[in-house]
Design a protein around this motif. Structure first.
Motif, short mmCIF file in Angstrom:
data_model
loop_
_atom_site.label_atom_id
_atom_site.label_comp_id
_atom_site.label_asym_id
_atom_site.label_seq_id
_atom_site.Cartn_x
_atom_site.Cartn_y
_atom_site.Cartn_z
N GLY A 39 0.93 -1.44 -0.03
CA GLY A 39 0.02 0.10 -0.02
C GLY A 39 0.97 1.26 0.10
O GLY A 39 0.40 2.14 0.67
N SER A 40 1.93 1.15 -0.66
CA SER A 40 3.00 2.23 -0.70
C SER A 40 2.83 3.52 -1.51
O SER A 40 3.07 4.64 -1.42
N HIS A 41 1.77 3.35 -2.38
CA HIS A 41 1.72 4.30 -3.44
C HIS A 41 2.97 4.90 -4.03
O HIS A 41 3.33 5.77 -4.28
N PHE A 42 3.85 3.63 -4.30
CA PHE A 42 5.27 4.11 -4.73
C PHE A 42 5.45 3.22 -6.08
O PHE A 42 5.11 1.98 -6.05
N SER A 43 6.16 3.69 -7.26
CA SER A 43 6.39 3.05 -8.42
C SER A 43 7.91 3.01 -8.50
O SER A 43 8.68 4.05 -8.45
N TYR A 411 7.95 9.61 4.06
CA TYR A 411 6.21 9.31 3.92
C TYR A 411 5.90 10.60 3.53
O TYR A 411 6.08 11.87 4.17
N TYR A 412 5.25 10.60 2.41
CA TYR A 412 4.60 11.86 1.74
C TYR A 412 3.09 12.00 1.95
O TYR A 412 2.45 11.02 1.76
N GLN A 513 10.29 5.98 -8.12
CA GLN A 513 11.73 5.82 -7.88
C GLN A 513 12.48 7.02 -8.57
O GLN A 513 13.72 7.11 -8.19
N SER A 514 12.13 7.43 -9.75
CA SER A 514 12.74 8.67 -10.13
C SER A 514 12.75 9.69 -9.48
O SER A 514 13.23 10.93 -9.95
N GLY A 515 12.30 9.98 -8.24
CA GLY A 515 12.45 11.22 -7.61
C GLY A 515 11.30 12.14 -7.69
O GLY A 515 11.34 13.33 -7.53
N LEU A 516 10.15 11.62 -8.15
CA LEU A 516 9.00 12.66 -8.46
C LEU A 516 7.94 12.26 -7.36
O LEU A 516 7.63 11.25 -6.87
N LEU A 517 7.21 13.26 -7.09
CA LEU A 517 5.91 13.22 -6.38
C LEU A 517 4.92 13.96 -6.91
O LEU A 517 5.00 15.01 -7.41
N GLY A 524 -7.85 22.25 -9.16
CA GLY A 524 -7.75 21.76 -10.57
C GLY A 524 -6.37 21.22 -11.21
O GLY A 524 -6.21 21.14 -12.47
N LYS A 525 -5.46 21.43 -10.52
CA LYS A 525 -4.03 21.12 -11.12
C LYS A 525 -3.63 19.88 -10.60
O LYS A 525 -3.77 18.97 -9.60
N LEU A 526 -2.94 19.06 -11.86
CA LEU A 526 -1.92 18.00 -11.45
C LEU A 526 -0.82 18.65 -11.49
O LEU A 526 -0.25 19.23 -12.18
N VAL A 527 0.13 18.30 -10.13
CA VAL A 527 1.34 18.89 -9.83
C VAL A 527 2.28 17.81 -9.67
O VAL A 527 1.95 16.78 -9.00
N VAL A 528 3.61 18.27 -10.10
CA VAL A 528 4.44 17.01 -10.01
C VAL A 528 5.90 17.89 -9.19
O VAL A 528 6.13 19.00 -9.69
N ARG A 529 6.20 17.24 -8.42
CA ARG A 529 7.19 18.06 -7.41
C ARG A 529 8.49 17.02 -7.41
O ARG A 529 8.39 16.10 -7.55
N ASP A 530 9.70 17.90 -7.07
CA ASP A 530 10.81 16.98 -6.68
C ASP A 530 10.83 16.41 -5.46
O ASP A 530 10.63 17.10 -4.56
#
Length: 729
Positions: A39-43, A411-412, A513-517, A524-530
């Motif tokens: 259940g980690s929601h990690f890829s 833990y995000y 694993q590539s360091g994205l959140l 209404g935004k899809l956000v990608v963070r370091d």
């Protein structure tokens, strides 16, 4: 039920999911709602990374055909996406193109809406052995053929249909069984989870989380005999006790264990629920059950004597981390109560307990005993009168999934630091009896950002007390903060944090694993963070509110990122003005992105508001006392759905047209609009009660129309406020 089948649905898929252990993190497939069995929601996918994520664009989208809450994270197995929508709808789509394969529309008893505190939510499906498992709002568990969507079997999960049980959570496959819980602790239910055989839907076992009235004889299990001693013998057994398991069910194949997170008590107030006090097991606990037998292995109560809606039903993450020099299998869990727990999966012993937000109900935990140091002066509203309690009932954490990166050991999560006013409403002299399939909380809540707006609506004695409470430094200086944090699970400290748009901006997480959140916003935004520092790398304006956790998968060498859109959940009737649902409507879609994709088509803006229609004349015989009675009945029965606010999913009843006024009694008492989701109330409300509510709404409509005519004459926008947020449960 309705089944829509496209020719492409005849594709084959192995569907090998269902509880097999694997490395932490999903790969090409995303076979569990949390990505992996942990259940980690990690890829582990790395095709989309910090260097190229700026090229992310839309690959395809699918309109779900609804405009309510969307909280599910899709599952992808062998190139097919399976996801659920509100009420328990299921969609099967080609994961590379979005082509629909089949759609399942269950026949749902819409009277169940009356017992749905937090909208028509559904948090996902499980996929295993050629079947797609889903629960419906009215309490049925369906097993669907994964290739065709046809019903393989269905099971009635509700033990007593005279009570307010629903299903809003996702089922969990645990070896040969599928486990499901129910919602309804705010109503009149006694919580439990049930395991059904995956093969034919027959019941394998059931575990009750709350004892029954001792006058009925011995408890059903030894575990309940252990629990009943932690309740007052004169508890409000008639109401049920609460303890519903509406989410947070995890299977651990290493130990053959099912972990369940148990919900709050009902009524909220310990003084009402269990007058003599007591821990009230197994409320607000994590309970470890043997997957084959349903017998308890261990339990740990995160919030003893819960009186504040501090459920333990928030998502769990199973991880293996180093604690005190030894690598241990643990549960990472942040429930509503304001703390992050690290719990040994074998023993149930808490290894670390650290605060995430301000807490007034306790000043911390004794790690040796695992018990909190209670602070009754800051939280005992049932004995000492109104209190502002931190955190509030929306929780420091809630249903929206965190993500855990095992490599970074971070833990995000979205974290809300907010309190609420709590008090037991003054008695009107009527006997305190169970209200069937209706709210039985017996507590009023007002969130700290809404104190000023609600103050004039409070009973005069409460008003005077609240005027003093609002001077508290915590309330004056920071009524709330809402943040996304990267948290060290062993210390609770944030490696980095960024502010969210508002307190209702709750969202699920995806880490790679590539360091994205990845996360969405209700703006209404899809956000990608370091993931290492929180820096914004990419932002896509979709025009649709996003709360559900994104996920990622790969088909034929192409990595995709998918997310469902749609505002709702707790407080769903109060649509924030900063949300896309407020400005563009609540479009429910699956949006799927890839590198070098295209733009997202935003829904059209909603049209300007028109002045409220003129109300009819006052009802014959209506007096100020009638109107005051109607206001009380409205807040006790109607306000949880009808916030009477612009852009809500339910009608603003201050804007009723003549035909609605004429049919008011038939709508409220006879179920005229039951097919639309408006339940009937003739078992709780008399014709005189319905007329009193109507009289108050007519009076409110006149006030609103006068205000809006004045605004229009002044050339100002008709941005009418909602009614003060006061829930007299």
């Amino acid at each position: 039920m309705t089944l829509l089948l496209a020719p492409a649905a005849l594709c084959g898929c192995s569907l090998a999911g269902g509880g097999q252990a694997g490395d932490a993190g999903a790969g090409d497939d995303w076979p569990y709602r949390g990505g992996d069995v942990q259940g980690s929601h990690f890829s582990r996918l790395t095709d989309i990374d910090k260097g190229n994520v700026g090229r992310l664009g839309l690959a395809w989208s699918h309109d779900l055909g609804t405009n309510r809450v969307q909280e599910a994270t899709p599952i992808v197995v062998d190139g097919v996406m399976y996801t659920s929508g509100n009420l328990g709808r299921v969609y099967a789509l080609d994961a590379a193109t979005g082509a629909p394969l089949w759609t399942f529309e269950p026949e749902v008893d819409m009277q169940a809406n009356r017992a749905a505190c937090c909208d028509q939510a559904n948090r996902g499906v499980a996929v295993s052995r050629g079947k797609v498992l889903v629960g419906t709002l009215d309490g049925w568990l369906y097993a669907l053929d994964a290739k065709t969507g046809k019903v393989a079997w269905k099971a009635d999960t509700i033990t007593d249909r005279t009570r307010g049980y629903t299903i809003t959570g996702a089922p969990e496959v645990a070896g040969d069984v599928v486990v499901i819980g129910n919602a309804g602790a705010e109503y009149d239910v006694r919580g439990y989870v049930t395991a059904y055989r995956l093969s034919d839907g027959g019941q394998a076992w059931r575990f009750f989380t709350v004892p029954r009235d001792p006058k009925l004889g011995p408890q059903e299990t030894p575990e309940l005999e252990q629990a009943v001693g932690t309740w007052d013998a004169n508890s409000r057994w008639d109401i049920g006790g609460g303890g519903s398991v509406w989410d947070a069910i995890n299977y651990d194949p290493r130990f053959g264990t099912v972990y369940i997170g148990v919900g709050n008590g009902g009524p909220y107030s310990v003084g009402t629920r269990s007058p003599g006090g007591g821990d009230n097991l197994y409320l607000s606990s994590i309970v470890a059950l043997d997957a084959k037998t349903g017998r308890m292995k261990w339990h740990y109560q995160e919030t003893p004597q819960d009186g504040w809606d501090y459920t333990a039903t928030q998502p769990m993450v199973l991880a293996d981390i180093e604690v005190d020099g030894a690598r241990r299998p643990v549960i990472l869990h942040a429930p509503k109560n304001g703390f992050l727990f690290v719990i040994d999966r074998e023993t149930g012993k808490p290894l670390r307990i650290n605060p995430l937000v301000r807490t007034s109900w306790t000043d911390g935990y004794d790690l040796k005993t695992g018990r909190p140091r209670m602070n009754p002066k800051g939280s005992d509203y049932w004995n000492d009168g109104p209190k502002i309690v931190f955190p509030g009932s929306p929780g420091a954490r809630n249903w929206y999934p965190p993500a855990y990166d095992p490599g970074r050991n971070l833990y995000y999560a979205a974290v809300l630091d907010m309190g609420n006013l709590m008090f037991v409403p003054p008695s009107d002299g009527t006997p305190d009896t169970r209200r069937p399939k209706a709210l039985n909380i017996r507590t009023s809540l007002i969130f700290t950002p809404d104190l000023e707006a609600a103050l004039p609506t409070l009973p005069p004695p409460v008003q005077e007390q609240v005027k003093k409470l609002r001077e508290w430094q915590w309330v004056k200086e920071k009524p709330y903060s809402s943040e996304i944090r990267a948290i060290d699970p062993l210390t609770g400290k944030a490696r980095w944090s960024v502010s969210a748009e508002g307190w209702q901006d709750r969202m699920g997480m995806l880490a790679t694993q590539s360091g994205l959140l990845f996360h969405g916003t209700i703006g209404g935004k899809l956000v990608v963070r370091d993931a290492d520092n929180g820096k914004l790398l990419k932002e896509i304006d979709t025009g649709s509110s996003i709360m559900a956790a994104p996920m990622t998968y790969r088909v034929k060498g192409v990595q995709y990122v998918a997310v469902a859109t749609g505002f709702g959940g707790g407080g769903w009737a109060y649509v924030p003005r900063y949300s896309a649902a407020y400005s563009h409507g609540n479009a429910n879609r699956i949006l799927v992105f890839r590198l070098d994709g295209g733009p997202v088509a935003k829904p059209d803006p909603l049209p300007p508001l028109e002045v409220a229609a003129a109300p009819p004349p006052p009802l014959p015989g209506a007096t100020p006392a009638t109107i005051a009675k109607g206001q009380g009945l409205f807040f006790a029965n109607c306000a949880i759905c009808h916030a009477n606010q612009l852009r809500s999913a339910t009608p603003d009843l201050r804007r009723m047209e003549p035909g609605t006024h004429q049919a008011f009694r038939q709508i409220v008492l006879e179920g005229l609009l039951l097919p639309n989701g408006m339940p009937r109330w003739d078992d709780l409300l008399s014709p005189a009660d319905a007329d009193a509510i109507h009289a108050w709404l007519i009076d409110e409509q006149g006030r609103l129309r006068a205000r809006e005519l004045k605004l229009k004459a002044e050339g100002k926008p008709l941005d009418a406020p909602s009614l003060a947020i006061l829930s007299n449960f």
